[in-house]
Design a protein around this motif. Structure first.
Motif, short mmCIF file in Angstrom:
data_model
loop_
_atom_site.label_atom_id
_atom_site.label_comp_id
_atom_site.label_asym_id
_atom_site.label_seq_id
_atom_site.Cartn_x
_atom_site.Cartn_y
_atom_site.Cartn_z
N SER A 174 1.43 3.48 8.34
CA SER A 174 2.10 2.36 7.66
C SER A 174 1.12 1.22 7.39
O SER A 174 1.35 0.40 6.52
N SER A 175 -0.01 1.17 8.14
CA SER A 175 -0.96 0.09 7.82
C SER A 175 -1.67 0.39 6.50
O SER A 175 -2.04 -0.53 5.77
N ALA A 176 -1.82 1.65 6.15
CA ALA A 176 -2.45 2.00 4.86
C ALA A 176 -1.57 1.54 3.70
O ALA A 176 -2.02 0.81 2.81
N GLY B 181 -8.45 -5.23 5.44
CA GLY B 181 -7.23 -5.34 6.25
C GLY B 181 -7.05 -4.11 7.12
O GLY B 181 -6.73 -4.20 8.30
N SER B 182 -7.26 -2.94 6.54
CA SER B 182 -7.14 -1.67 7.26
C SER B 182 -7.96 -0.64 6.48
O SER B 182 -7.75 -0.49 5.26
N GLY B 183 -8.89 0.01 7.15
CA GLY B 183 -9.81 0.93 6.46
C GLY B 183 -9.07 1.93 5.59
O GLY B 183 -9.41 2.13 4.42
N SER B 184 -8.03 2.56 6.15
CA SER B 184 -7.34 3.61 5.41
C SER B 184 -6.59 3.06 4.18
O SER B 184 -6.32 3.80 3.25
N ALA B 185 -6.28 1.76 4.18
CA ALA B 185 -5.57 1.15 3.04
C ALA B 185 -6.40 1.20 1.77
O ALA B 185 -5.86 1.24 0.66
N ALA B 186 -7.73 1.24 1.92
CA ALA B 186 -8.61 1.32 0.75
C ALA B 186 -8.24 2.54 -0.10
O ALA B 186 -8.31 2.51 -1.33
N ARG B 187 -7.83 3.64 0.58
CA ARG B 187 -7.52 4.89 -0.14
C ARG B 187 -6.16 4.85 -0.82
O ARG B 187 -5.92 5.57 -1.79
N SER B 188 -5.23 4.02 -0.28
CA SER B 188 -3.87 3.98 -0.84
C SER B 188 -3.79 3.21 -2.16
O SER B 188 -2.73 3.17 -2.77
N CYS C 291 -3.76 15.38 12.63
CA CYS C 291 -3.06 14.39 13.45
C CYS C 291 -3.90 13.11 13.46
O CYS C 291 -5.13 13.18 13.44
N ASP C 292 -3.24 11.97 13.46
CA ASP C 292 -3.97 10.70 13.38
C ASP C 292 -3.89 9.91 14.69
O ASP C 292 -3.80 10.51 15.74
N ALA C 293 -3.89 8.57 14.58
CA ALA C 293 -3.90 7.75 15.80
C ALA C 293 -2.49 7.58 16.36
O ALA C 293 -1.97 6.48 16.51
N GLY C 294 -1.87 8.70 16.63
CA GLY C 294 -0.51 8.76 17.15
C GLY C 294 -0.22 10.22 17.45
O GLY C 294 -1.06 11.07 17.18
N SER D 150 -4.47 0.90 19.59
CA SER D 150 -4.62 0.66 18.15
C SER D 150 -5.84 1.43 17.64
O SER D 150 -6.77 1.70 18.41
N SER D 151 -5.84 1.73 16.34
CA SER D 151 -6.98 2.50 15.81
C SER D 151 -8.27 1.69 15.97
O SER D 151 -9.32 2.26 16.27
N THR D 152 -8.19 0.37 15.81
CA THR D 152 -9.41 -0.45 15.92
C THR D 152 -9.96 -0.36 17.34
O THR D 152 -11.17 -0.14 17.54
N GLY E 160 -9.31 1.99 19.56
CA GLY E 160 -9.72 3.37 19.83
C GLY E 160 -11.08 3.69 19.21
O GLY E 160 -11.94 4.33 19.83
N MET E 161 -11.30 3.20 17.99
CA MET E 161 -12.58 3.46 17.32
C MET E 161 -13.72 2.76 18.06
O MET E 161 -14.80 3.33 18.25
N ASN E 162 -13.43 1.54 18.45
CA ASN E 162 -14.44 0.75 19.14
C ASN E 162 -14.86 1.43 20.45
O ASN E 162 -16.05 1.61 20.74
N LYS F 271 -11.20 12.81 8.40
CA LYS F 271 -10.85 11.58 9.11
C LYS F 271 -11.91 10.50 9.12
O LYS F 271 -13.11 10.79 9.30
N TYR F 272 -11.43 9.28 8.97
CA TYR F 272 -12.24 8.08 9.20
C TYR F 272 -12.02 7.69 10.66
O TYR F 272 -10.89 7.46 11.09
N TRP F 273 -13.07 7.68 11.43
CA TRP F 273 -12.97 7.21 12.82
C TRP F 273 -14.31 6.61 13.20
O TRP F 273 -15.30 7.32 13.35
N ILE G 165 -2.40 10.36 4.08
CA ILE G 165 -2.76 11.11 5.29
C ILE G 165 -4.16 11.65 5.08
O ILE G 165 -4.44 12.29 4.05
N ALA G 166 -5.04 11.35 6.04
CA ALA G 166 -6.43 11.77 5.89
C ALA G 166 -6.57 13.26 6.17
O ALA G 166 -6.07 13.77 7.17
N LEU G 167 -7.26 13.94 5.27
CA LEU G 167 -7.61 15.35 5.48
C LEU G 167 -8.96 15.38 6.20
O LEU G 167 -9.19 16.16 7.12
O1 PMV Z 1 -7.39 2.27 8.79
P1 PMV Z 1 -6.97 2.39 10.18
O2 PMV Z 1 -7.55 1.35 11.05
O3 PMV Z 1 -5.49 2.46 10.29
O4 PMV Z 1 -7.56 3.79 10.74
C1 PMV Z 1 -7.13 5.03 10.30
C2 PMV Z 1 -7.56 6.08 11.24
C3 PMV Z 1 -6.95 7.45 11.05
O5 PMV Z 1 -5.65 7.36 10.52
C4 PMV Z 1 -6.87 8.13 12.41
C5 PMV Z 1 -7.82 8.33 10.17
C6 PMV Z 1 -7.77 8.06 8.69
O6 PMV Z 1 -8.79 8.36 8.04
O7 PMV Z 1 -6.74 7.60 8.17
#
Ligand code: PMV
Length: 335
Positions: free
Chosen positions: A110-112, A142-149, A286-289, A195-197, A199-201, A21-23, A17-19
């Motif tokens: 769950s994508s992370a 695959g998913s930006g936030s997955a890099a952190r997991s 709160c995130d993309a939901g 989707s986050s993609t 929404g970000m776009n 946020k990546y957006w 969970i991002a403290l």
């Molecule tokens: O990695 P994505 O595309 O699922 O984007 C994550 C976006 C947020 O969850 C809203 C913020 C974050 O940093 O995880």
């Protein structure tokens, strides 16, 4: 590499969970973040993924939480597997069997955990011996936030340099608190969200606030690193709440607007601010939901949980504590 045979590995990764946020991306093709972010990996929210590669499979297959899954989810996974198999000759296809031990709901990260577990399992099955940094770079695509997991505890993800695929990856930070946790309020809402993609776009292209969000994010990261190194949870909490609210504010201002909040999300924000006015250390994110998440301490998690349970629309509460990084559970190649 043996051209025949079956290659297999199983990996487990926790969501984060991002403290901060990546957006927003500064290179959509390479999935490079435009802002730095910081997260906590959550033990109680994990994905286990088994990958079998064979040259005899006609197509990739995805079994997600016991269901044969096609469409966009499978396409994303196939594109990700191609990043791994393109390093070899041959037509390798995979069967991916993945399950989450937490509800698979929009905005619950769950994508992370999914892309971190998939990256580790697929790379290992395919015989690639990658460093954590290389896994983080791969998972990010695959998913930006997955890099952190890929990492446990606290992890920060840097900003990319457009055109350079290896320019953004996560790094671990030492966790100075033993009793920190995130209380997650789950809404029953089944509404399909953006989707986050997408929404970000939309935000990057149209929100007049996006540039300020980007410049504030760098300042937030600078302060957050100081808050962590001085073990000042109150300071990190304040940065956490403002990062989330600024992220949502910038997307509300996009055209069309991107609004993930439901009435219960806003009610939870007021509840958290009310708790704080009574001296309870609790900060909203709160995130993309629509699901509210609250940074607090284990000793205060009961009070926070009770307060969230009283919010109409919140159906379930999960207490998340710091978890481990992605790891292999099993592997084995069959001739
Ligand atoms: O990695 P994505 O595309 O699922 O984007 C994550 C976006 C947020 O969850 C809203 C913020 C974050 O940093 O995880």
């Amino acid at each position: 590499m043996d051209g025949r045979g079956m290659k297999r590995a199983v990996a487990k990764a926790c969501a984060n969970i991002a403290l901060l946020k990546y957006w927003g991306k500064n290179d959509a093709e390479l999935n490079l973040p435009a802002v730095p972010s910081l997260s906590m990996t959550i033990r109680e929210m994990s994905t286990q993924t088994e990958v079998f590669f064979s040259e005899e499979f006609p197509t990739d297959e995805l079994h997600l939480n016991g269901k044969n899954t096609m469409g966009i989810a499978l396409e994303r996974i196939s594109r990700h597997l191609d990043r791994i198999t393109q390093r070899s000759s041959g037509q390798w296809r995979a069967r991916v069997i993945s399950s989450n031990d937490f509800p698979t709901a929009g905005g619950l990260a769950s994508s992370a955990s999914g892309f971190a577990a998939l990256t580790l399992a697929a790379a290992h099955a395919f015989g690639l011996n990658l460093s954590e940094r290389a896994l983080s770079i791969l998972a990010r695509q695959g998913s930006g936030s997955a890099a952190r997991s890929i990492y446990g505890g606290l992890a920060m993800l840097g900003v990319g340099t457009p055109g350079q695929v290896d320019s953004a990856y996560a790094s671990p930070l030492s966790m100075p608190w033993t009793d920190v946790c995130l209380v997650v309020g789950l809404l029953g809402s089944q509404e399909k969200s953006c989707s986050s993609t997408q929404g970000m776009n939309q935000t990057t292209r149209t929100s007049p606030f996006f540039e300020s969000f980007v410049s504030q994010s760098f300042k937030d990261m600078h302060e957050a690193l100081q808050a962590i190194s001085t073990q000042d949870l109150e300071w990190l909490g304040r940065i956490t709440e403002r990062s989330a609210l600024r992220m949502h504010a910038t997307m509300w201002a996009a055209e069309p607007s991107v609004v993930y909040f439901q009435p219960a999300t806003l009610a939870a924000l007021h509840v958290v601010q009310g708790l704080r006015s009574k001296g309870i250390p609790a900060w909203f994110t709160c995130d993309a939901g629509p699901h509210p998440k609250v940074l607090t301490t284990l000793s205060n998690s009961g009070v926070v949980k009770q307060a969230l349970m009283d919010v109409p629309g919140i159906q379930q509460i999960l207490i998340g504590t710091p978890g481990e990084g992605a790891r292999l559970v099993a592997s084995g190649n069959h001739a």
